[in-house]
Design an enzyme around this catalytic site. Structure first.
Site, PDB file in Angstrom:
ATOM      1  N   SER A  29      13.966  69.000 106.041  1.00 23.27           N
ATOM      2  CA  SER A  29      14.946  70.076 106.195  1.00 23.27           C
ATOM      3  C   SER A  29      14.305  71.328 106.783  1.00 23.27           C
ATOM      4  O   SER A  29      14.942  72.075 107.527  1.00 23.27           O
ATOM      5  CB  SER A  29      15.616  70.388 104.862  1.00 23.27           C
ATOM      6  OG  SER A  29      14.670  70.766 103.888  1.00 23.27           O
ATOM      7  N   GLU A  30      13.033  71.590 106.446  1.00 25.39           N
ATOM      8  CA  GLU A  30      12.345  72.741 107.022  1.00 25.39           C
ATOM      9  C   GLU A  30      10.877  72.404 107.288  1.00 25.39           C
ATOM     10  O   GLU A  30      10.235  71.693 106.500  1.00 25.39           O
ATOM     11  CB  GLU A  30      12.374  73.951 106.081  1.00 25.39           C
ATOM     12  CG  GLU A  30      13.751  74.381 105.645  1.00 25.39           C
ATOM     13  CD  GLU A  30      14.540  75.103 106.707  1.00 25.39           C
ATOM     14  OE1 GLU A  30      13.936  75.466 107.750  1.00 25.39           O
ATOM     15  OE2 GLU A  30      15.741  75.324 106.498  1.00 25.39           O
ATOM     16  N   THR A  31      10.369  72.934 108.387  1.00 22.24           N
ATOM     17  CA  THR A  31       8.937  72.966 108.649  1.00 22.24           C
ATOM     18  C   THR A  31       8.531  74.423 108.792  1.00 22.24           C
ATOM     19  O   THR A  31       9.145  75.175 109.563  1.00 22.24           O
ATOM     20  CB  THR A  31       8.572  72.192 109.925  1.00 22.24           C
ATOM     21  OG1 THR A  31       8.897  70.812 109.746  1.00 22.24           O
ATOM     22  CG2 THR A  31       7.083  72.302 110.220  1.00 22.24           C
TER      23      THR A  31
END
Length: 285
Positions: free
Chosen positions: A45-47
């Site tokens: 979902s996030e980096t």
């Protein structure tokens, strides 16, 4: 070029629970398209991309860093769980010697500090104002079907719509929801929604003050397991509704996670959580 990368499960003390984020340590600026390609490759979902700000800084000694977050499809202005994961990499893996860290972000300065076995994030709080349910009735219908709704709010700063289920429901009702994410995107006629929070008051004798789930297909995230940015809205809302400044929250996705929330009087909210690092390695560019 080799870029150190870690996968950290945030807002949990158990591996493979909470919300996984990839964290990259960079010393030289990366072009936006490279950041986006890396984020798509990681497919979480996030980096997060942590950057040293001065040539003499190191990840173990500096107290100020640049921080950006990318979903698989775009950059976002705020992410809680990837900030928690970033602080965990610096504190626990890089053995950063500072008790508090400052991150320069698109949402201004964010702060993280150690507190026992938790990391506390210091974020801006976001209020949500009353929203006419009729304007978003198709979206609500797609999300919760015929379930009774007790309140609808909208946070203009975060573009998040908050839908509160009736207090007569229990946690299992919230957990049973299976909204079709493509239909969610099509059902928003306002064009102003980037994230959907569905929330429920905790039972009077339960462990948690409130529950939530979060969906953001508009940002390439069908359902986010545990969402710090959503709790900048939820913290404000439930503090007002419950008359409490300190709360324990549960985001009851299939992975699950919990957050300790403390609403302050200066327009900020403290969100405390734990982390587990499950992977470390290098990206080869």
């Amino acid at each position: 070029m080799q870029i150190p990368v870690f996968t950290v499960d945030a807002f949990t003390n158990k591996p493979f629970c909470g919300n996984p984020a990839a964290v990259c340590l960079i010393e030289d600026e990366l072009q936006d398209d490279i950041c986006q390609k890396i984020s798509s490759e990681m497919n979480l979902s996030e980096t997060a991309f942590i950057k040293t700000l001065n040539s003499k800084d190191t990840f173990s000694s500096a107290s100020h860093f640049g921080l950006r977050w990318f979903t698989p499809t775009r950059e976002v202005p705020l992410c809680g769980h990837a900030t928690l994961a970033s602080a965990a990499v610096l504190f626990y893996i890089q053995k950063n010697s500072n008790s508090s860290l400052t991150f320069e972000t698109l949402s201004g300065e964010l702060y993280a500090r150690l507190s026992g076995d938790h990391i506390v994030l210091d974020f801006p709080i976001h209020t949500a104002t009353a929203q006419d349910p009729q304007e978003v009735k198709e979206l609500i219908k797609t999300a919760v079907g015929d379930l009774a709704i007790q309140d609808v709010r909208y946070s203009n700063a975060t573009k998040k719509l908050l839908v509160r289920l009736c207090d007569t429901y229990n946690r299992s009702v919230l957990e049973s929801l299976k909204p079709d994410t493509e239909s969610l995107m099509k059902s928003d006629s306002t064009g102003k929604v980037a994230g959907l929070i569905i929330t429920l008051k905790g039972n009077q004798n339960g462990d948690y003050d409130f529950y939530s789930r979060y969906f953001s297909p508009w940002n390439g995230i069908p359902e986010d397991p545990v969402t710090g940015s959503a709790h900048t809205v939820l913290g404000s809302y439930w503090s007002e509704q419950l008359g409490k400044k300190e709360m324990l929250a549960c985001q009851c996705s299939h992975r699950g996670g919990q957050l300790k929330i403390a609403v302050r009087g200066d327009g900020r909210v403290d969100m405390a959580g734990q982390t587990v690092t499950v992977l470390s390695g290098n990206l080869m560019l």
